[in-house]
Write an enzyme that holds these catalytic residues in place. Structure first.
Site, PDB file in Angstrom:
ATOM      1  N   GLU A 163       0.828  -1.205   0.000  1.00 48.40           N
ATOM      2  CA  GLU A 163       0.000   0.000   0.000  1.00 48.40           C
ATOM      3  C   GLU A 163       0.857   1.249   0.000  1.00 48.40           C
ATOM      4  O   GLU A 163       1.152   1.811   1.070  1.00 48.40           O
ATOM      5  CB  GLU A 163      -0.950   0.000   1.208  1.00 48.40           C
ATOM      6  CG  GLU A 163      -2.051  -1.028   1.072  1.00 48.40           C
ATOM      7  CD  GLU A 163      -3.145  -0.881   2.127  1.00 48.40           C
ATOM      8  OE1 GLU A 163      -2.990  -0.064   3.055  1.00 48.40           O
ATOM      9  OE2 GLU A 163      -4.165  -1.589   2.006  1.00 48.40           O
ATOM     10  N   GLU A 249      -6.417  -7.421  -1.121  1.00 53.66           N
ATOM     11  CA  GLU A 249      -6.800  -7.260   0.287  1.00 53.66           C
ATOM     12  C   GLU A 249      -8.141  -6.535   0.350  1.00 53.66           C
ATOM     13  O   GLU A 249      -8.334  -5.514  -0.303  1.00 53.66           O
ATOM     14  CB  GLU A 249      -5.709  -6.431   1.002  1.00 53.66           C
ATOM     15  CG  GLU A 249      -5.907  -6.314   2.492  1.00 53.66           C
ATOM     16  CD  GLU A 249      -4.807  -5.465   3.135  1.00 53.66           C
ATOM     17  OE1 GLU A 249      -3.602  -5.751   2.891  1.00 53.66           O
ATOM     18  OE2 GLU A 249      -5.160  -4.503   3.852  1.00 53.66           O
TER      19      GLU A 249
HETATM   20  C1  IDC Z   1      -3.641  -3.586  10.045  1.00 51.03           C
HETATM   21  C2  IDC Z   1      -3.906  -4.677  10.998  1.00 51.03           C
HETATM   22  C3  IDC Z   1      -3.640  -4.234  12.385  1.00 51.03           C
HETATM   23  C4  IDC Z   1      -2.254  -3.655  12.441  1.00 51.03           C
HETATM   24  C5  IDC Z   1      -2.083  -2.550  11.433  1.00 51.03           C
HETATM   25  C6  IDC Z   1      -0.676  -2.002  11.437  1.00 51.03           C
HETATM   26  O1  IDC Z   1      -5.219  -5.149  10.842  1.00 51.03           O
HETATM   27  O2  IDC Z   1      -3.770  -5.293  13.302  1.00 51.03           O
HETATM   28  O3  IDC Z   1      -2.070  -3.099  13.762  1.00 51.03           O
HETATM   29  O4  IDC Z   1      -2.313  -3.078  10.163  1.00 51.03           O
HETATM   30  O5  IDC Z   1       0.273  -2.953  11.146  1.00 51.03           O
HETATM   31  C7  IDC Z   1      -4.475  -2.062   5.366  1.00 51.03           C
HETATM   32  C8  IDC Z   1      -3.110  -2.685   5.503  1.00 51.03           C
HETATM   33  C9  IDC Z   1      -3.049  -3.676   6.608  1.00 51.03           C
HETATM   34  C10 IDC Z   1      -3.859  -3.198   7.759  1.00 51.03           C
HETATM   35  C11 IDC Z   1      -5.308  -3.128   7.331  1.00 51.03           C
HETATM   36  C12 IDC Z   1      -6.227  -2.714   8.470  1.00 51.03           C
HETATM   37  O6  IDC Z   1      -2.650  -3.239   4.290  1.00 51.03           O
HETATM   38  O7  IDC Z   1      -1.696  -3.901   6.925  1.00 51.03           O
HETATM   39  O8  IDC Z   1      -3.739  -4.144   8.789  1.00 51.03           O
HETATM   40  N1  IDC Z   1      -5.454  -2.214   6.258  1.00 51.03           N
HETATM   41  O9  IDC Z   1      -5.894  -1.409   8.895  1.00 51.03           O
HETATM   42  N2  IDC Z   1      -4.871  -1.250   4.439  1.00 51.03           N
HETATM   43  C13 IDC Z   1      -6.096  -0.815   4.725  1.00 51.03           C
HETATM   44  C14 IDC Z   1      -6.499  -1.453   5.898  1.00 51.03           C
END
Ligand code: IDC
Length: 902
Positions: A163, A249
């Site tokens: 991302e 995702e």
């Molecule tokens: C989130 C995880 C969370 C973690 C956070 C930071 O769900 O537990 O604390 O990352 O590492 C994304 C990202 C993905 C995120 C997810 C939700 O690719 O890594 O995971 N998210 O926030 N993009 C949009 C949402």
């Protein structure tokens, strides 16, 4: 999801895995093979549009206990996933903390997914910071190692930036243009996913500026959505019209991964991705996330991973698992690939004895427990893990038939087609040999003692002997160094010498030839002294004999063959460089004298020494009858008369071993008369105008005849000529066509003939008093005895044609001319001619006749009407000719012709 399995596929799987207890379906990869992107649509190997549905891991660093062989197997079998995403965070406690550890984790996941027949996305999970270029070097290293390791595995997909954010598409594109070629270096086919700006939220930015170039195929762009936050279905519907998308995702929760799940919006999104969009494209997806984290987007309830409870789903997990299983996949049916084993060898079909050969077996479409290598029925060894390579060392002479036998866990072994090989001894290499003495072109005096010396060597053994040859005749041999042979008593002649070396393997090599000349010290001196044969590029000296130089005022040398240069180191001597194009010719010298004979031209034949066997000496014969001697003493050579006239011919003749029976007098081949007793005389009456070549032929008492040296006389026409402009002169040599006796005239070469000219020799075939040459120009004093002839120049050039000879016929005019200008009614052109002459008569001709200077007839023709062109002389050998033209009974004309080629 439920997998649709055909009976054929089921039978194949049963065969493939035998009675294994852990039955796996292997469906997605087995059914679809190598994926590809066609027209923005992900397709399987057969080009069928497909949708992959599956789960993304949570961060590998956060929940390592959730991702192992057991969970992957459960996801493949119970959940029916088609694809698993291995989310390897780069920062946030992930990859950068222990690179080898996370690469090993990825490699295990590749193996587990492979074993379970599901696709695996290797996700370079950048999240914070959001610029993929911040870890450019790490990314290059990672993808280089992983692509090399997993090249050719059909189930591996690369996602090069999870991302990106706070960077524009151009920045991401620049990163992708560096990473994609690294992957393509090893993996030409893999699907590569590229993140888009705004947390992979703005794939529309790609529309106006997509990746291009040789590697921009099987590339898809990512879009991520969270159903509790993102309601942009119409935007994505629009983007799908232009850009291939992969939803690597998505979550049922809001964008934080937590908070309220929105299943209505989740369903709307999944409907769109199932193909309900303007483009009708099926879009593949992975749900965030497979873990037992205590957040709403996690699919398992907390504590599930440590107990291996892979179906203990959360609310979201239950919903998502149901949407993976339903509806069933639509991958079509594929015929199972045939297991096979192929064998290749590092060597070509023949090797040298003692070689090592590496045999490599490739096992396709099945997994072997071991591969055995055979020569015929003899087992050579076995290898238990890929790559199945086996080295056969120190091959002995013989023929081999190699096969590989792949042992399979539950079935009959597979045997490869045979690879034949022959090991043979290295071929013997021929020796080298050079004849070092004598030097090429050496001269000796007979009887000569000549030492032949050779140097010889053998690259893979020894020289056993060197034999010395003259032409095809063996002279002697030498068995040890120095290889030499003393050749003695060598008679006069030209010899071509070679040395032939033989090695211990019986191979022979013959040296380059050396040509030598052994001169006879008693041989009479010719008019020109110098070698009879030369090599190309030789520089050789020729001299006019002393006798020929008495009273000489001017000496000009030329050569009728191609030569590179002629210089005159001293009067009467010429140093000739024969150059690369010489193929034989005559070395000639024209000498002007202050007294009669005023001018003389002598030539000597020179050939290229070509290694012909010297003529064996003539065996002695009983004493033969000696021919008589004869000389035509009057008239004097070049005497002139005015027609009609009487010419008195007188000869002296004698016979050393008998007596003279008769002396006959000839003009050309026509006999005029004879005398049987001394003084031998004949009166030739009423001689018409013309040039005559007179000889006397003496016959002795035993019938042996000798012909005297030729005497040339000119009988001039009585009528006084009034010359006018003759037919157009050849443009190559510029100067008068008609001259009077004692006149001094200049001749010059045309400008075209001067290009690259290095040396000029001027001469005249008629009697002249002197020629003073200045490069391309010559001033000729024709003297009192000139009766006509050719002014010639031989030109050497620094480039092809190397040598050229140009002649111009000059006739005598004034009171001595035989033909009046009014009667010069016919023309011959070109003259000199290299191939043929054209004749055009100004009056009707009764008869034409061309004779050479010995009076031999070469051509007759007639009658010929005036103005009708006639071509002749094609077959005339090079030389001078007289063309006699008979216009009427008492009117005739003679034109001198010069043929310079044949
Ligand atoms: C989130 C995880 C969370 C973690 C956070 C930071 O769900 O537990 O604390 O990352 O590492 C994304 C990202 C993905 C995120 C997810 C939700 O690719 O890594 O995971 N998210 O926030 N993009 C949009 C949402």
């Amino acid at each position: 999801m439920k997998h649709t399995i055909t009976w054929a596929t089921l039978i194949w799987f049963a065969l493939l895995i035998g009675a294994s207890a852990t039955a796996q379906t292997n469906m997605p990869v087995a059914a679809n093979g190598q994926l590809k992107v066609l027209n923005r649509q992900l397709c399987n190997q057969s080009g069928r549009p497909i949708q992959l549905r599956g789960m993304s891991s949570h961060g590998l660093q956060y929940f390592p206990q959730c991702f192992n062989a057991s969970s992957i197997q459960a996801l493949a079998t119970s959940w029916g996933i088609d694809v698993f995403r291995s989310a390897m965070y780069v920062d946030e406690g992930g990859y950068m903390t222990d690179k080898p550890k996370y690469r090993a984790f990825i490699d295990n996941l590749v193996d587990w997914t492979g074993q379970n027949g599901v696709y695996n996305i290797i996700d370079w999970h950048i999240l914070n910071p959001g610029n993929p270029n911040d870890h450019l070097a790490d990314a290059k290293e990672f993808f280089q190692i992983e692509a090399q390791k997993h090249a050719g595995k059909k189930h591996v997909i690369y996602e090069i930036a999870n991302e990106p954010h706070d960077v524009d598409w151009n920045t991401i594109k620049g990163y992708a243009e560096q990473i994609i070629p690294i992957i393509r270096q090893y993996d030409k086919e893999a699907i590569i996913l590229v993140g888009t700006p705004g947390y992979s939220g703005l794939p529309g930015d790609v529309r106006s500026n997509p990746l291009t170039g040789a590697n921009a195929y099987n590339v898809m762009y990512t879009f991520h959505f969270y159903a509790g936050s993102h309601y942009t279905e119409s935007y994505i519907d629009d983007v799908l019209k232009t850009v291939p998308l992969f939803i690597s995702e998505w979550g049922t929760s809001n964008y934080s991964g937590n908070g309220g799940n929105d299943y209505t919006n989740s369903q709307n999104w999944l409907n769109l991705l199932a193909g309900q969009n303007s483009s009708g494209i099926k879009v593949s997806w992975c749900n965030w996330n497979f873990s037992d984290n205590s957040e709403t987007s996690a699919a398992l309830n907390p504590g599930s991973c440590s107990s291996g409870s892979w179906n203990n789903t959360s609310t979201s997990g239950t919903w998502v698992k149901n949407h993976i299983l339903n509806p069933a996949d639509d991958f079509g049916t594929v015929s199972p690939p045939t297991p096979s084993v192929a064998l290749t060898s590092s060597a070509t079909s023949t090797v040298v004895v003692g070689s090592n050969v590496v045999l490599t077996a490739a096992v396709s479409n099945t997994t072997a427990t071991a591969v055995e290598f055979y020569n015929g029925a003899t087992k050579l060894g076995q290898v238990t893990a890929a790559p199945y390579s086996f080295t056969v060392s120190n091959l002995q002479a013989g023929t081999y038939s190699f096969t590989a036998k792949a042992l399979l866990p539950g079935g009959n072994p597979l045997v490869s087609p045979a690879v034949p090989l022959t090991a043979a001894p290295a071929p013997n290499k021929a020796p080298t040999v050079v004849l070092t003495t004598p030097a090429n072109g050496s001269n000796f005096t007979a009887p000569a003692a000549i030492t032949l010396t050779a140097s010889a060597a053998d690259p893979d053994g020894s020289v056993t002997k060197v034999m010395f040859y003259s032409g095809g005749q063996k002279l002697g041999e030498s068995l040890a160094t120095p290889y030499a042979f003393a050749w003695s008593g060598v008679a006069a002649g030209t010899y071509t010498l070679t040395a032939q070396a033989t090695d211990n393997g019986g191979a022979t090599t013959t040296s380059g030839a050396v040509t030598i000349t052994v001169n006879d010290p008693n041989a009479p001196q010719g008019d020109i002294i110098g070698p009879n044969c030369v090599a190309k590029n030789d520089q050789k000296t020729f001299s006019a004999s002393a006798a020929n130089l008495v009273n000489a005022t001017n000496v000009s040398w030329w050569c009728t063959g191609s030569t590179q240069s002629i210089t005159t180191p001293q009067p009467g001597q010429a140093s000739i460089n024969f150059g690369p194009s010489f193929t034989g010719g005559q070395v000639c010298v024209g000498i002007n004298y202050s007294v009669s004979p005023w001018y003389k031209q002598v030539c000597k034949d020179v050939t290229v020494c070509n290694g012909t066997t010297p003529t064996p000496p003539t065996p002695p014969t009983p004493p033969a009858n000696q021919p008589p001697a004869v000389a035509l003493t009057t008239p004097a050579n070049n005497a002139t008369y005015t027609a009609p006239t009487t010419i008195n011919l007188t000869a002296t003749a004698s016979d050393a071993d008998g007596s003279v029976a008769k002396v006959e007098f000839f003009t050309g081949s026509t006999k005029l008369g004879e005398a049987t007793a001394a003084p031998y005389q004949y009166s030739w009456n009423n001689v018409a105008a013309g040039a005559y070549a007179l000889t006397a032929k003496a016959t002795d008492n035993l019938g042996t005849a000798t012909t005297s040296a030729m005497v040339t006389v000119n009988v001039l026409a009585p009528a006084p000529p009034a010359p006018t402009t003759p037919p157009a002169a050849t443009a190559e040599l510029i100067g008068p066509d008609f001259v009077t006796v004692n006149s001094v005239k200049s001749y010059s070469l045309s400008a075209a003939n001067l290009t690259n000219a290095t040396n000029f020799s001027w001469w005249c075939t008629g009697s002249t008093r002197s020629i003073s040459a200045n490069g391309g120009q010559a001033t000729i004093d024709f003297g009192p005895w000139f009766t006509g002839g050719d002014v010639c120049v031989g030109i050497n050039y620094s480039a092809a044609p190397w040598y050229k000879q140009i002649c111009k016929h000059v006739q005598l005019s004034g009171s001595n001319s035989r033909v009046s200008a009014e009667e010069v009614v016919s023309i011959v052109y070109p003259n000199p001619a290299t191939s043929q002459f054209q004749f055009v008569a100004g009056q009707d001709v009764q008869a034409l006749r061309a004779v050479d200077l010995l009076g031999r007839e070469h051509f007759t023709y007639g009658p010929l009407p005036k103005n009708q062109p006639l071509t002749f002389g094609e077959n005339f050998p090079a030389g001078q000719y007289l063309l006699r033209i008979q216009y009427g009974t008492d009117r005739q004309q003679t034109i001198k012709l010069l043929k310079t080629g044949r």
